[in-house]
Enzyme design. Structure first.
Site: not given
Ligand SMILES: *Cc1c(COP(=O)(O)O)cnc(C)c1O
Length: 440
Positions: A145, A240, A268
């Site tokens: 994701y 990511d 995060k």
């Molecule tokens: C949480 C997450 C996102 C999205 O971040 P948001 O701040 O919720 O938009 C993207 N990539 C990864 C791997 C994530 O865990």
């Protein structure tokens, strides 16, 4: 029995105000068939709902709260920052300070751009990759994701490695077709895709430690394969690390596995509980971002002083030199996490419940499965009914976990030995409940 009366009322009312009663879907507890507790406050490792229940929190706002909730240093700095004004829309020293801290831990990020969410970071990194390479297509892995931007809300079409189809109404076919989806941890599949479409691919984007199909670790050599394939075909490699950054290790998966990506996305933890994310990487690539270069990206509240302050204070705590002979902050987190992971594993075994427990630093996850889990298909095969029973039993015992086994759970520096003991005692009861349920 856990009393969630006020939460139930609040949820009913919220449903009249917000779609599904929430501002982000997984909070609705839909996958565990119960109402979510409404939270009143949190402190350290504990979170309190509006009915007065107290829980040990392993969600940590889905990762950011690595130093615990309302950490005194973070709170004090935020109070002082708020009094100086919360946003100016003009450059500040705080932005450079956070960028500096990030670069010191992520040397691959030669230039950094702050944004407000992980979604923005990945969306912007991909636009940049397309602009820099002058290519249109992206490869993403099934079960990873990367936020909810159109090009990433894409499922696999039929077949093993195919052009994507929209995974949500509202995503156009044309957008989805620019994303090729491939199973995670499958060297043959990604090699075949790159051999066939390599010249059209702007970037491969990957969660180098995957945390959004439950916690799934990269197989040995897998990330190295991605690095080699992208180099061979002139595509960019985007890590990511929005979730695994500062968790898989302090320097994220790239430090843990020794791979240097072209671009990295963080989120995060980097905001310490306020909305901050960032993308950054190779100087020549990042120099394509406006106003240095032609690829447009902007943000009214990006880099605002309040958010920067929460990030700076949190990263300062994480990067502080340990006392001589003591393990550093992230190492301590990792050791605590290991205690829980081993505890879950032993207790499941004793109860005769087959589980797969995974750990990467301060991240962990458990699948109710007797089979090895290494991609989306093997994760999805885990027993969801068993998880529901376990989850509700844990909640009854005051353990607050993510309401799905396809999420990762997180340790914080505020969790105490007593918290962990209580968690393991609860786990034993949880496994007994699963055993009873399976016996029916
Ligand atoms: C949480 C997450 C996102 C999205 O971040 P948001 O701040 O919720 O938009 C993207 N990539 C990864 C791997 C994530 O865990």
């Amino acid at each position: 029995m856990l009393n969630l009366e006020k939460s139930a009322e609040a949820f009913a009312e919220a449903k009249n105000l917000m779609p599904g009663g929430v501002n982000s879907p997984v909070r609705s507890y839909r996958s565990v068939d119960c109402n979510p507790p409404f939270i009143a406050r949190a402190e350290g490792s504990h979170i309190y709902d509006i009915d007065g229940n107290e829980y040990i929190d392993y969600v940590g706002s889905w990762g950011p709260m690595v130093v615990g909730h309302a950490h005194p240093k973070v709170v004090a700095a935020l109070k002082a920052a708020a009094e100086r004004g919360t946003s100016y829309g003009a450059p500040t020293l705080l932005e450079s300070e956070l960028a500096c801290l990030v670069k010191s831990v992520y040397p691959s990020m030669e230039l950094v751009r702050m944004v407000n969410s992980g979604t923005e970071a990945t969306m912007s990194a991909l636009r940049l990759a397309r602009g820099f390479t002058n290519r249109d297509k992206t490869v993403k892995f099934i079960g990873c994701y990367h936020g909810h931007s159109d090009g990433l809300l894409v499922d696999a079409g039929s077949g093993l490695a195919t052009f994507g189809v929209p995974s949500s109404p509202g995503v156009t076919k044309a957008t989805a077709q620019d994303t090729i989806t491939v199973p995670y941890n499958d060297v043959d599949a990604i090699t075949a895709v790159m051999d066939k479409y390599g010249e059209e691919i702007a970037a491969i984007i990957v969660e180098p430690v995957a945390g959004n199909m439950g916690l799934v670790l990269p197989k040995q050599g897998y990330l190295d394969t991605l690095r080699k394939l992208t180099e061979k075909h002139g595509a960019l490699l985007i890590f990511d690390e929005v979730m695994c950054g500062f968790r898989a290790s302090l320097g994220g998966a790239q430090a843990a596995y020794g791979i240097k990506p072209d671009l990295t996305c963080l989120g995060k933890i980097i905001g310490g509980g306020l909305p901050v994310a960032a993308y950054g990487g190779r100087r020549d690539v990042m120099s394509f971002v406006s106003p240095a270069g032609p690829v447009y990206q902007a943000g009214t509240l990006s880099g605002n002083p309040l958010a920067m302050t929460a990030g700076i204070e949190t990263l300062k705590i994480l990067t502080e030199e340990p006392e001589p002979g003591e393990p550093d902050y992230t190492r301590q987190l990792s050791l605590k996490t290991k205690t829980v992971v081993l505890g879950f594993t032993e207790r499941a075994k004793a109860a005769g419940i087959p589980v797969q427990v995974h750990q990467a630093g301060s991240m962990f996850g458990m699948f109710f499965s007797e089979h090895e889990v290494y991609d989306y298909a093997t994760a999805a095969a885990a027993d969801q009914e068993a998880f529901k029973v376990w989850f509700r039993a844990m909640l009854e015992e005051g353990i607050y976990l993510a309401p799905s086994q396809f999420e990762t759970i997180f340790m914080s520096g505020a969790h105490t030995d007593a918290d962990i003991e209580k968690t393991l005692a609860a786990a034993e009861k949880g496994f007994a409940a699963v055993k009873k349920f399976c016996g029916k």
